[in-house]
Structures are given as C-alpha cells and as structure tokens.
Design an enzyme around this catalytic site. Structure first.
Site, mmCIF file in Angstrom:
data_model
loop_
_atom_site.group_PDB
_atom_site.id
_atom_site.type_symbol
_atom_site.label_atom_id
_atom_site.label_comp_id
_atom_site.label_asym_id
_atom_site.label_seq_id
_atom_site.Cartn_x
_atom_site.Cartn_y
_atom_site.Cartn_z
ATOM 1 N N ARG A 115 4.838 -44.246 -0.107
ATOM 2 C CA ARG A 115 5.890 -44.096 0.891
ATOM 3 C C ARG A 115 6.097 -45.450 1.558
ATOM 4 O O ARG A 115 5.156 -46.246 1.684
ATOM 5 C CB ARG A 115 5.510 -43.054 1.949
ATOM 6 N N GLU B 270 15.351 -45.720 4.223
ATOM 7 C CA GLU B 270 16.032 -45.264 3.010
ATOM 8 C C GLU B 270 17.219 -44.393 3.391
ATOM 9 O O GLU B 270 17.126 -43.615 4.333
ATOM 10 C CB GLU B 270 15.060 -44.457 2.123
ATOM 11 N N HIS C 81 13.794 -45.264 -4.930
ATOM 12 C CA HIS C 81 12.953 -44.074 -4.737
ATOM 13 C C HIS C 81 13.197 -43.100 -5.892
ATOM 14 O O HIS C 81 13.613 -41.962 -5.698
ATOM 15 C CB HIS C 81 13.241 -43.399 -3.394
#
Length: 320
Positions: free
Chosen positions: A232, A261, A279
């Site tokens: 993360r 993000e 991601h």
C-alpha cells in the site's frame, strides 16, 4: 424459503454477482442515494456484508448492523475498516489474499526486472529511433546473484521469495516474527535494506505499517538500490522516497501503489528513475473473478454453518 439478507457495499464481478443475487436478498448500499438511511432501514436484518477494501466500514456503519457476523472482503487490504470494533463485537473478516497471490507476486518480479533492465526506457529507445541514431542501449543490471529483501513474509511475500530464489537471487526477509522459513530472517529492517540490492514491500496497509519504509530504510538501501512496493502507498514515507530518488540517494523505485490514488504526486511521476503501474497487480480477469468468488464461498460457509475459507485474525485489534 426466504433468502438471507446481505448488505452489499461494493459490487462484485458478474459471475459472483449472479450467484449472490440467486442466494440472497442483496441490499445495494453502493447504489443508495442516502446511504445512512439505507443502512438504518436494511442493516438490522443483515448477518453478512460483502465489500472490497476501497469502501469505508466505520463504527457508525457497524452500529446500524447489530446482527452482523461476517464481513466478506474481495480484496486483500482492508485498512478502511474499523477493525477494533469488529474484533470487539466478534464480527469475522475474510479477504482474498490466496486468490491474488500469484498475480501480485508476478507483478513484484515484473517491476523488479523492468527497473533493472530499463524496460520502459529501452522501449522508448527503439520507438524513437535512438537505436539507429545513437547505437546500442546502455548496459543494465542483472538480478541473478543479487540480494533480494522481502518485507513481510505472508502468503504473497513467500511467493515473491520463491520467485526471487528461482531467478538465482539471495533471499532474506523481515517480518514481525521469524516465520521459520528457508530464507534468512533479518529482524532489523534497516539492516535488511542495507544488505539488499532490491527491497520489496508486501505488508498489510493501515496505521500499524504507516511509514514502515522510512527515510532511514530508504537511505540504507542506497544509491544502487531498488525499492519495489506492491503493498500500500501508506507503507512508504513518500516524501522521503521522492527526496532520495531526486538526490540520487536511492537508485530506483518500482511502484504499483501510491500515497494518493489515482493522482500520485507529480514530483514522483516525473522522475526518470521510477517504473510505475496504476495499482494493477491483481488486475487480471482470472484473479479478479477468483477474488470475488472468495466472497461467494465465505458467505456460503457462514450460512451453512461451516468453517470460513479465508479468515483474517483480528485478535491483534482487540482493545487493550
């Protein structure tokens, strides 16, 4: 026979949704214009909830579902959940880590190899005509015989270690406790970084790991070092990372996740010594279908009185 009530915070993949619609009375919180009122109306009837790690699950939301027994999460991460309240109330949590293990491990290796061999720049070298004008692309760095440090030896961390070993790398790992694995355990994260050429972060997100890859760890990895993050964005001190990459104190970063993000810091995305993905580590049709199927299967286990398939231990989140 009356179908059990199921609260749905996030929709699942089509095949999984068809199974859930057939088996449950699905309450679509994600489509409700007044979400609090929707929970107040339908939450008391629900023993289970289906979601992913991107939707919040707060204490206030949990209070509106007093019969809740299971949160079935279709992603690996769940840092937006109030885990302390869930643990205190005995609400079980399942996630999808086993389903996404191979794709995430493959992506970590993909980022490592792409960074070490300059894949993005080499692609541009061919497309731009620089190969003909300037000659051969500059020599890059081999991974065989180099040192791989894995930060977090869970299911995915072990898969990354196995892949690194298959590439001829010397593998070591850091974990909160020694897992008794075949690779060398290094209890000090700064030491592991100092003794690694490539450091891969694959720990859970949340407050417990926020900034775990600190400025000290990044500096220990050094000007020839490569940091790969498939965990993360919160796991890495991004300000320290940007500073180290900009100054040359860190050689390169291969990133699938970011502090912000889907709009990563432009200071980071503008750096030439980064290899970036959006991601996307688990983003294949096969894996996303398998992740959604874990939700279906864990819900079925709950309502059949069977053992859950992929439970998450919430014992560490109990207050006190």
């Amino acid at each position: 026979m009356t179908k059990p009530d199921l609260m749905m915070l996030c929709p699942q993949r089509p095949a999984a949704m068809a199974q859930l619609d057939a088996a449950y009375r699905v309450h679509r919180w994600d489509l409700a214009p007044d979400k609090e009122a929707f929970l107040a109306q339908h939450g008391p009837a629900c023993r289970a909830l289906a979601t992913n790690g991107h939707a919040p699950l707060t204490r206030q939301m949990l209070d509106l579902m007093p019969r809740l027994e299971l949160v079935a999460c279709s992603s690996a991460g769940f840092e937006g959940f109030d885990l302390a309240t869930m643990a205190q109330r005995g609400i079980a949590l399942t996630n999808s880590s086993p389903a996404l293990c191979d794709d995430v491990a493959d992506t970590a290796i993909l980022l490592m190899l792409a960074a070490r061999r300059g894949l993005v720049a080499a692609d541009a070298w061919v497309r731009s005509g620089d190969w003909a004008r300037k000659g051969p692309f500059p020599l890059q760095t081999s991974v065989a015989g180099s040192r791989l440090g894995v930060v977090g030896l869970g299911t995915i961390g072990q898969a990354i270690a196995e892949r690194g070993a298959a590439l001829g790398m010397q593998v070591s790992y850091w974990n909160r406790r020694d897992k008794g694995a075949q690779w060398r355990f290094v209890p000090d994260l700064v030491q592991l970084a100092r003794e690694s050429d490539t450091l891969v972060a694959i720990v859970a997100g949340g407050e417990g790991t926020r900034g775990l890859i600190s400025a000290e760890v990044i500096d220990a990895l050094g000007p020839q070092g490569l940091l790969v993050n498939v965990a993360r964005g919160s796991v890495v001190d991004e300000e320290a990372l940007i500073d180290a990459l900009s100054s040359g104190r860190l050689g390169h970063a291969g990133l699938d996740v970011y502090a912000s993000e889907p709009d990563p810091d432009p200071r980071l995305t503008s750096l030439p010594n980064t290899t970036l993905l959006p991601h996307h580590a688990s983003a294949t049709v096969q894996t996303r279908d398998a992740m959604a199927q874990t939700v279906v299967d864990n819900l079925a286990a709950l309502f059949a009185g069977r053992e859950l398939l992929t439970p998450v231990d919430l014992g560490a989140y109990l207050p006190g």
